[in-house]
Enzyme design. Structure first.
Site, short mmCIF file in Angstrom:
data_model
loop_
_atom_site.label_atom_id
_atom_site.label_comp_id
_atom_site.label_asym_id
_atom_site.label_seq_id
_atom_site.Cartn_x
_atom_site.Cartn_y
_atom_site.Cartn_z
N ASP A 56 0.84 -1.20 -0.15
CA ASP A 56 0.09 -0.03 0.21
C ASP A 56 0.96 1.19 0.02
O ASP A 56 0.42 2.31 0.41
CB ASP A 56 -0.86 0.04 1.30
CG ASP A 56 -1.77 0.92 1.47
OD1 ASP A 56 -2.46 1.48 0.25
OD2 ASP A 56 -2.19 1.44 2.40
N CYS A 95 -21.74 -10.89 -5.02
CA CYS A 95 -22.58 -9.81 -4.18
C CYS A 95 -24.11 -9.77 -4.70
O CYS A 95 -24.91 -9.30 -3.98
CB CYS A 95 -21.95 -8.28 -4.77
SG CYS A 95 -20.55 -7.79 -3.88
N CYS A 98 -27.44 -7.59 -3.53
CA CYS A 98 -27.34 -7.10 -2.27
C CYS A 98 -26.76 -5.78 -2.51
O CYS A 98 -26.06 -5.40 -3.19
CB CYS A 98 -26.25 -7.92 -1.40
SG CYS A 98 -26.09 -7.01 0.28
N CYS A 123 -23.89 -2.03 1.32
CA CYS A 123 -23.08 -1.37 1.40
C CYS A 123 -23.57 0.18 0.99
O CYS A 123 -23.25 1.03 1.53
CB CYS A 123 -21.71 -2.01 0.90
SG CYS A 123 -21.88 -1.98 -0.73
N CYS A 150 -23.85 3.80 3.53
CA CYS A 150 -22.72 4.59 3.47
C CYS A 150 -23.24 6.08 4.15
O CYS A 150 -24.07 6.54 3.45
CB CYS A 150 -22.21 4.79 2.10
SG CYS A 150 -20.64 5.88 1.98
N CYS A 183 -15.76 10.03 0.91
CA CYS A 183 -15.57 8.81 1.99
C CYS A 183 -15.37 9.42 3.32
O CYS A 183 -14.50 10.55 3.50
CB CYS A 183 -14.62 8.07 1.17
SG CYS A 183 -14.50 6.71 2.44
N CYS A 186 -13.24 4.49 8.63
CA CYS A 186 -14.83 4.21 8.59
C CYS A 186 -14.78 2.79 8.23
O CYS A 186 -14.27 2.40 7.26
CB CYS A 186 -15.42 5.09 7.71
SG CYS A 186 -17.51 4.81 7.65
N CYS A 217 -19.14 0.35 5.42
CA CYS A 217 -19.61 -0.52 4.22
C CYS A 217 -19.13 -1.88 4.61
O CYS A 217 -19.47 -2.91 3.81
CB CYS A 217 -19.10 0.21 2.89
SG CYS A 217 -17.21 -0.08 2.78
N CYS A 235 -21.72 -5.65 5.37
CA CYS A 235 -21.51 -6.64 4.54
C CYS A 235 -21.68 -8.09 4.86
O CYS A 235 -21.58 -8.49 5.89
CB CYS A 235 -20.18 -6.42 3.78
SG CYS A 235 -19.98 -7.90 2.49
#
Length: 309
Positions: free
Chosen positions: A133, A187, A190, A193, A197, A213, A240, A243, A247
């Protein structure tokens, strides 16, 4: 290289990755990410990266690992669980679960170095680089390409086995291996999320406007927080998890087994008034090696002041 040798090397790497604590390892061919190119270009052109100017840098490198690493042949993607066994006081201001313990960059970098050393020792002259990252690598795209999960509607990598509370890292190496294939999207219909949010940052399925976000506001934004969002932060003072928390696949999350990810006791026990009175010394104590240091004491104080009623 013979197919049997590629298989043997691949098995060796995956076994060692598991021994080092990674719960999943997938491998894909190092090549240009053709499908990702228009998506990334579109996302950037709509300014969904906000003030994260670095996201617009090194466009070609983000899409082509052979530019990052000379002679690159394989991208080894790895997942490391960070789901905690204990959580913050429910009456507290909140921080993302990934930041509870020691900064993941340090923890994973050491494991990646160990894996790269193992590969060179057991297989021979293998060159490569480790990524956590901190360089222009599309972690989630490579993990999905390597069959470790699918990218969900909240743009996180999801797995049927343990949901999405894990870090993604890579080794890009000049060794040809046996490659994995992507898994299917689960997914379905669904929209949990998207519906949950707080700032409507998931503007459509699979597209997150990073500039809306809460994680962006509380970590990346260096100026004053926008008053339009005053009532929408849901008590998040750093990052945060909404989301991910909603799930359905995260019902299968299991607690991590990495002692370095365990939180400081004060982090778990503090209530809102404790955070409102936090001093720079206490900040340094609780977050000594934490990713929360990225926002600095002044940034956390700004976020807390914004949340105060």
């Amino acid at each position: 290289m013979s197919y049997s040798k590629k298989q043997a090397y691949t098995r060796l790497i995956k076994t060692e990755a598991e021994r080092l604590g990674f719960f999943s390892c997938g491998i894909s061919k190092a090549e240009f990410l053709e499908e990702e190119a228009p998506r990334l270009e579109n996302w950037l052109s709509q300014n969904m990266h906000g003030q994260m100017a670095y996201m617009a840098n090194h466009f070609d490198k983000r899409l082509d690992p052979t530019i990052l690493v000379d002679g690159a042949k394989s991208v080894v993607s790895l997942l490391l669980n960070y789901y905690p066994s204990e959580f913050q006081n429910s009456e507290s201001y909140k921080i993302s679960k990934y930041a509870y313990g020691t900064d993941y960059h340090f923890v994973i970098k050491d494991k990646l170095k160990a894996l790269l050393h193992f590969i060179s020792t057991e297989i021979g002259q293998v060159h490569g680089r480790a990524f956590v990252d901190s360089a222009p690598v599309l972690d989630k795209a490579w993990a999905a390409k390597s069959g470790l999960g699918w990218i969900g509607k909240n743009s996180n990598l999801l797995t049927k086995e343990v949901g999405s509370f894990y870090f993604i890292a890579e080794l890009i190496i000049d060794l040809e291996l046996d490659y994995d294939t992507p898994v299917t999207d689960h997914c379905g219909t669904c929209t949990a999320c998207i519906d949950a949010c707080p700032t409507q940052a998931i503007v459509e399925p699979y597209v997150v406007d990073g500039s809306k976000c809460i994680s962006y506001f509380t970590i990346e934004l260096k100026e004053e927080l926008p008053t339009d969002y005053k009532e929408k932060f849901d008590d998040w003072m750093f990052g945060c998890d909404v989301c991910q928390d909603v799930c359905p696949w995260n019902k299968f999350s299991k607690s991590h087994a990495e002692p370095l990810f365990n939180p400081h006791p004060k982090l778990l026990n503090y209530q809102k008034e404790d955070w409102e009175e936090i001093t720079s010394n206490v900040f340094a104590e609780i977050f000594e090696k934490s990713a929360v240091k990225r926002t600095k004491f002044s940034g956390l104080k700004r976020n807390i002041e914004f949340l105060k009623k």
